[in-house]
Design a protein around this motif. Sequence first.
Motif, mmCIF file in Angstrom:
data_model
loop_
_atom_site.group_PDB
_atom_site.id
_atom_site.type_symbol
_atom_site.label_atom_id
_atom_site.label_comp_id
_atom_site.label_asym_id
_atom_site.label_seq_id
_atom_site.Cartn_x
_atom_site.Cartn_y
_atom_site.Cartn_z
ATOM 1 N N LEU A 227 0.850 -1.204 0.000
ATOM 2 C CA LEU A 227 0.000 0.000 0.000
ATOM 3 C C LEU A 227 0.877 1.242 0.000
ATOM 4 O O LEU A 227 0.584 2.237 -0.656
ATOM 5 N N GLY B 84 0.457 3.236 -3.073
ATOM 6 C CA GLY B 84 -0.725 3.948 -2.603
ATOM 7 C C GLY B 84 -0.697 5.452 -2.641
ATOM 8 O O GLY B 84 -1.576 6.091 -2.113
ATOM 9 N N ARG C 197 -2.998 4.568 1.098
ATOM 10 C CA ARG C 197 -4.344 4.092 1.418
ATOM 11 C C ARG C 197 -4.324 3.290 2.711
ATOM 12 O O ARG C 197 -3.300 2.735 3.087
ATOM 13 N N THR C 198 -5.503 3.221 3.315
ATOM 14 C CA THR C 198 -5.647 2.355 4.484
ATOM 15 C C THR C 198 -6.514 1.176 4.074
ATOM 16 O O THR C 198 -7.055 1.147 2.962
ATOM 17 N N VAL D 50 -5.421 -0.190 -5.711
ATOM 18 C CA VAL D 50 -5.089 1.227 -5.547
ATOM 19 C C VAL D 50 -5.444 1.994 -6.822
ATOM 20 O O VAL D 50 -5.951 3.112 -6.775
ATOM 21 N N THR E 25 -9.668 1.994 -7.213
ATOM 22 C CA THR E 25 -10.578 2.585 -6.226
ATOM 23 C C THR E 25 -10.184 4.045 -5.975
ATOM 24 O O THR E 25 -9.021 4.411 -6.087
ATOM 25 N N HIS F 177 -11.677 5.831 -3.138
ATOM 26 C CA HIS F 177 -11.738 6.174 -1.710
ATOM 27 C C HIS F 177 -10.438 5.795 -1.008
ATOM 28 O O HIS F 177 -9.678 4.964 -1.490
ATOM 29 N N ARG F 178 -10.247 6.417 0.140
ATOM 30 C CA ARG F 178 -8.979 6.260 0.821
ATOM 31 C C ARG F 178 -8.848 4.876 1.465
ATOM 32 O O ARG F 178 -7.776 4.292 1.487
ATOM 33 N N GLU F 179 -9.999 4.362 1.976
ATOM 34 C CA GLU F 179 -9.927 3.086 2.684
ATOM 35 C C GLU F 179 -10.395 1.948 1.786
ATOM 36 O O GLU F 179 -11.489 2.005 1.223
ATOM 37 N N ILE F 180 -9.592 0.926 1.683
ATOM 38 C CA ILE F 180 -9.977 -0.236 0.876
ATOM 39 C C ILE F 180 -10.869 -1.144 1.710
ATOM 40 O O ILE F 180 -10.550 -1.459 2.854
#
Length: 346
Positions: free
Chosen positions: A206, A210, A215-216, A245, A248, A250-253
Amino acid sequence: MGQTNNQSESNSLRDALDSMIGQSEAMRRVFDLTLRIAASDSTVLITGESGTGKELIARTIHDRSKRARQPFVAVNCGAIPEDLLENELFGHVRGAFTGAQQSRSGRFMTAKEGTIFLDEIGEITPRLQAKLLRVLQEREFNPLGSDVATRTNARFVAATNRDLREAIPAGLFREDLYYRLAILALELPPLRARRDDIPPLIQHFLKRYGGNPPRTIEEAAMTRLQAYDWPGNVREMENLIERLVTLTDHREIRVQDLPELSSYLRSPREAALLREFILPSDGIDIDQCIRRFQREMMVQALERANGNKTAAANLLGLNRTTFIERMRRHGLGSLIPRRLATPNGP
Ligand SMILES: Nc1ncnc2c1ncn2[C@@H]1O[C@H](COP(=O)(O)OP(=O)(O)OP(=O)(O)O)[C@@H](O)[C@H]1O
Ligand SMILES: [Mg+2]
């Protein structure tokens, strides 16, 4: 790198292998062995499933050895046809074959005092195996078309994802060559045998793919990934994280972002079937559910196959004998086609 009881050992391991992630017992042993191997000068055979990090380990061995300032020359023996591979390794003199207008030195030469990494060594033909054995024994070889033996002082590191000991009795790999290569042996465990390494590896990738900030990953998604069997090992994980990565925003997977891993089943069709099952809030009796499910699928398969047991077994990926044995166990032994009673319930 993980924690070690001995602080100084832990520090030296961390410095030595900072590009490799692994805190499981199994990987700590691998790292420890890697450093010992790097300090020696013997031939090494690295084994392990595809994607477990064999090439990374080979490079680390070189980088940590006294040959680090010399070349590291990697040759993928599985990717090149025999004749070309021979030429690639040994080189040739002028006129060695049609079109050889100039002499060309091979990889054994370009490696100088460095390390030769023979990847996918299990793929080389018996003829090349014999030639390679000579190189390992005598430390010399003849370039194609030459009577003059050339010396090599390179160190040899080989890797394979096949079990060469199995290939020996089958006549596919020379036993003497095997023992020459495996003077030192290092086996990389598959990822599913060291699940402790999965979260730190995911974080590592990540960070690598990322962006900033990285990303988280949702805990439930992490749990899924940790339970997954990773047939393609670290390489499969690296590819998955890169894809996630990229695809998507959004920050959180989250779990929904991992469609192909929504179960750790073999085929997408079975995974799709499993998505229909939602665990009720008050739980279930899992063993009873499995028995019921199996029975239900067998009844449906028999109906679909008009009572033909062989065809029904095929629909379930079973052989006929196993299918009949399970019919008996589920009380379906005397089942008459189209009259499929369900003595155990709905
Ligand atoms: N422990 C690890 N820590 C960080 N990255 C790793 C680790 N193990 C493997 N990798 C990465 O995973 C990928 C696959 O590793 P590598 O190419 O060394 O595997 P391999 O065993 O040679 O695979 P193959 O048999 O498919 O050639 C590489 O990008 C490598 O950097
Ligand atoms: Mg490789």
